[in-house]
Scaffold this active site. Structure first.
Site, PDB file in Angstrom:
ATOM      1  N   CYS A 262      49.934  80.284  66.304  1.00  0.00           N
ATOM      2  CA  CYS A 262      49.407  80.565  67.639  1.00  0.00           C
ATOM      3  C   CYS A 262      49.032  82.055  67.672  1.00  0.00           C
ATOM      4  O   CYS A 262      49.828  82.915  67.274  1.00  0.00           O
ATOM      5  CB  CYS A 262      50.448  80.256  68.710  1.00  0.00           C
TER       6      CYS A 262
ATOM      7  N   SER B   8      61.606  73.062  72.705  1.00  0.00           N
ATOM      8  CA  SER B   8      60.234  73.431  73.044  1.00  0.00           C
ATOM      9  C   SER B   8      59.348  73.209  71.825  1.00  0.00           C
ATOM     10  O   SER B   8      59.653  73.675  70.729  1.00  0.00           O
ATOM     11  CB  SER B   8      60.195  74.908  73.463  1.00  0.00           C
TER      12      SER B   8
ATOM     13  N   SER C 231      54.630  73.576  74.839  1.00  0.00           N
ATOM     14  CA  SER C 231      53.863  74.820  74.937  1.00  0.00           C
ATOM     15  C   SER C 231      52.402  74.458  75.132  1.00  0.00           C
ATOM     16  O   SER C 231      51.655  74.288  74.173  1.00  0.00           O
ATOM     17  CB  SER C 231      54.059  75.659  73.669  1.00  0.00           C
TER      18      SER C 231
ATOM     19  N   HIS D  33      49.887  76.036  77.460  1.00  0.00           N
ATOM     20  CA  HIS D  33      49.144  77.306  77.446  1.00  0.00           C
ATOM     21  C   HIS D  33      47.656  77.217  77.768  1.00  0.00           C
ATOM     22  O   HIS D  33      46.970  78.244  77.790  1.00  0.00           O
ATOM     23  CB  HIS D  33      49.311  78.055  76.116  1.00  0.00           C
TER      24      HIS D  33
ATOM     25  N   ASN E  77      54.653  88.760  76.831  1.00  0.00           N
ATOM     26  CA  ASN E  77      55.269  89.944  76.238  1.00  0.00           C
ATOM     27  C   ASN E  77      54.284  90.483  75.215  1.00  0.00           C
ATOM     28  O   ASN E  77      54.104  89.878  74.160  1.00  0.00           O
ATOM     29  CB  ASN E  77      56.563  89.551  75.512  1.00  0.00           C
TER      30      ASN E  77
ATOM     31  N   CYS F  79      59.668  86.154  71.116  1.00  0.00           N
ATOM     32  CA  CYS F  79      59.705  85.534  69.808  1.00  0.00           C
ATOM     33  C   CYS F  79      59.120  86.371  68.665  1.00  0.00           C
ATOM     34  O   CYS F  79      57.958  86.729  68.685  1.00  0.00           O
ATOM     35  CB  CYS F  79      58.879  84.250  69.979  1.00  0.00           C
TER      36      CYS F  79
HETATM   37  N1  SAH Z   1      57.277  76.471  68.441  1.00  0.00           N
HETATM   38  C1  SAH Z   1      57.891  76.225  69.719  1.00  0.00           C
HETATM   39  C2  SAH Z   1      58.862  77.322  70.106  1.00  0.00           C
HETATM   40  C3  SAH Z   1      58.164  78.639  70.150  1.00  0.00           C
HETATM   41  S1  SAH Z   1      58.708  79.994  71.094  1.00  0.00           S
HETATM   42  C4  SAH Z   1      56.817  76.121  70.767  1.00  0.00           C
HETATM   43  O1  SAH Z   1      55.660  76.374  70.466  1.00  0.00           O
HETATM   44  O2  SAH Z   1      57.122  75.749  71.904  1.00  0.00           O
HETATM   45  C5  SAH Z   1      58.911  79.460  72.742  1.00  0.00           C
HETATM   46  C6  SAH Z   1      57.797  79.830  73.698  1.00  0.00           C
HETATM   47  O3  SAH Z   1      57.495  81.242  73.707  1.00  0.00           O
HETATM   48  C7  SAH Z   1      56.513  79.120  73.400  1.00  0.00           C
HETATM   49  O4  SAH Z   1      56.017  78.566  74.588  1.00  0.00           O
HETATM   50  C8  SAH Z   1      55.625  80.234  72.899  1.00  0.00           C
HETATM   51  O5  SAH Z   1      54.289  79.918  73.069  1.00  0.00           O
HETATM   52  C9  SAH Z   1      56.098  81.400  73.747  1.00  0.00           C
HETATM   53  N2  SAH Z   1      55.729  82.739  73.258  1.00  0.00           N
HETATM   54  C10 SAH Z   1      55.495  83.133  71.990  1.00  0.00           C
HETATM   55  N3  SAH Z   1      55.182  84.441  71.947  1.00  0.00           N
HETATM   56  C11 SAH Z   1      55.235  84.902  73.215  1.00  0.00           C
HETATM   57  C12 SAH Z   1      55.023  86.171  73.840  1.00  0.00           C
HETATM   58  N4  SAH Z   1      54.698  87.243  73.116  1.00  0.00           N
HETATM   59  N5  SAH Z   1      55.162  86.268  75.181  1.00  0.00           N
HETATM   60  C13 SAH Z   1      55.515  85.188  75.926  1.00  0.00           C
HETATM   61  N6  SAH Z   1      55.735  83.973  75.406  1.00  0.00           N
HETATM   62  C14 SAH Z   1      55.582  83.812  74.070  1.00  0.00           C
END
Ligand code: SAH
Length: 363
Positions: A125, A203, A226, A228, A302, A345
């Site tokens: 992503c 998630s 997720s 988005h 973030n 993350c």
């Molecule tokens: N692979 C799983 C878990 C990932 S982390 C998933 O995709 O759901 C959990 C969440 O944090 C996900 O929704 C991901 O998109 C989000 N995330 C990742 N980086 C981020 C960031 N910099 N700021 C906010 N959310 C973020």
């Protein structure tokens, strides 16, 4: 497989045995001894086998000599945010790989631990620092569980306990499906941490086949997607997985999940300025969610160090939320925790100069 076997299999492999049976045979361990050891590690949360005074001294020494350890993860950096609500840990695995986990202590009694399921992530992503760093390897059930165990021990020193666990750290839980389900069993086991299924959330980036498999488990574990983006064009633009599983296929899997389990689905929607935050996107999302057993979590972004994305300013997040709200879609704007310690993350691992003060390290 039961939690105790999952745990001993992993422990045994770590010290050179084929599996739990091989280990218990070699050391001539009776089942009640196994139960004592397992409870000491995962319910009483003792630090090491040497502390288990109910075991004969000889057995303790033998296990110590064999390198038997109560934890498969070792904290290398632990930081607490200035408001003390967020504690982030960077943990080293036996092969030197590192993963992150975060403890969030909300006002009231709620404590949530966010854990990693993989070292790195294969789904790339574009906005996520873990995704950008690529995939290294799957974690074992115990490596996943031990991140929570670490914080359970830390909380216990303050007479607190973990109330919730979310699989929202590094990695894609459904890309490491069997180990993640094993970790759920360990978290849930009444002889161990004893966390209710309803207090656990997985998630996923949206792996349709695994969502169906999860649906068939019939567990009370929460499912978060997720999402988005409200359409294929926007979603495929920054989430490569959408080219494999289209939004239509993903939403169909969510409907099957609700139909079979009658449980709510949570949709994560990270607010990226100028990418997915237009009023038009809000209306499309509202259409997608309307009238279903769905809940939207809007997540302030973030910002990652070198990434091209910026977060939507707060007032625009609230406008976006208002569109959903008006359409009757249950919506929460997530509070951003631990920004001062880069708690999103993959961010701690990516940092070289941690800014927050460090806590003393303990295992
Ligand atoms: N692979 C799983 C878990 C990932 S982390 C998933 O995709 O759901 C959990 C969440 O944090 C996900 O929704 C991901 O998109 C989000 N995330 C990742 N980086 C981020 C960031 N910099 N700021 C906010 N959310 C973020």
């Amino acid at each position: 497989m039961d939690a105790q076997t999952i745990w001993f299999d992993d422990v045994a492999r770590g010290i050179g045995f084929a599996d739990a049976d091989d280990f218990t045979r070699a050391l001539d361990l009776k089942n009640y001894r196994l139960i004592q050891i397992y409870r000491a590690a995962n319910k009483e949360l003792l630090g090491a086998i040497g502390e288990v005074t109910t075991l004969p001294k000889e057995l303790r020494e033998t296990l110590e000599q064999r390198g038997f350890s109560f934890s498969s993860v070792e904290p290398v950096v632990v930081q607490r945010s200035n408001d003390a609500q967020t504690t982030k840990g960077l943990f080293r695995l036996h092969d030197g790989n590192e993963v992150e986990a975060v403890l969030m202590e909300h006002y009231g009694d709620r404590t949530t631990v966010c854990i990693s399921s993989q070292a790195g992530c294969a789904f790339a992503c574009a906005f996520c620092s873990t995704g950008q760093a690529g995939f290294t390897r799957n974690l074992t059930s115990r490596e996943i569980f031990d991140q929570a165990r670490y914080f359970a021990r830390e909380l216990a020193t303050r007479n607190k306990r973990i109330t919730n666990v979310v699989f929202m750290g590094m990695g894609e839980p459904f890309h490491n499906y069997v180990a993640v389900m094993g970790a759920v069993a360990l978290l849930h086991d009444p002889h161990g941490l004893g966390l209710g299924h309803r207090h656990i959330t997985i998630s996923t980036v949206g792996l349709v086949d695994k969502i169906d498999r999860f649906t068939d488990e019939g567990l009370q574990v929460n499912l978060a997607i997720s999402l988005h983006a409200p359409n294929d064009r926007v979603r495929s633009g920054f989430m490569p997985v959408n080219r494999k599983f289209s939004l239509e296929e993903l939403m169909a899997a969510c409907e099957r999940y609700v139909a079979k389990t009658n449980r709510k689905v949570f949709f994560e929607y990270v607010m990226l300025e100028g990418v997915n935050d237009s009023p038009e996107c809000a209306r499309e999302l509202a259409e997608l969610m309307r009238g279903k057993l769905y809940h939207v979590n809007l997540i302030p972004y973030n910002t990652t160090p070198d990434g091209p994305f910026a977060g939507t300013p707060d007032p625009r997040i609230w406008e976006f939320a208002a569109v959903l709200d008006k359409a009757g879609v249950p919506t929460t704007v997530r509070k951003n925790m631990g920004r001062d310690i880069a708690a999103a993350c993959g961010q701690l691992r990516a940092e070289t100069q941690p800014k927050a003060h460090k806590l003393p390290l303990s295992s």
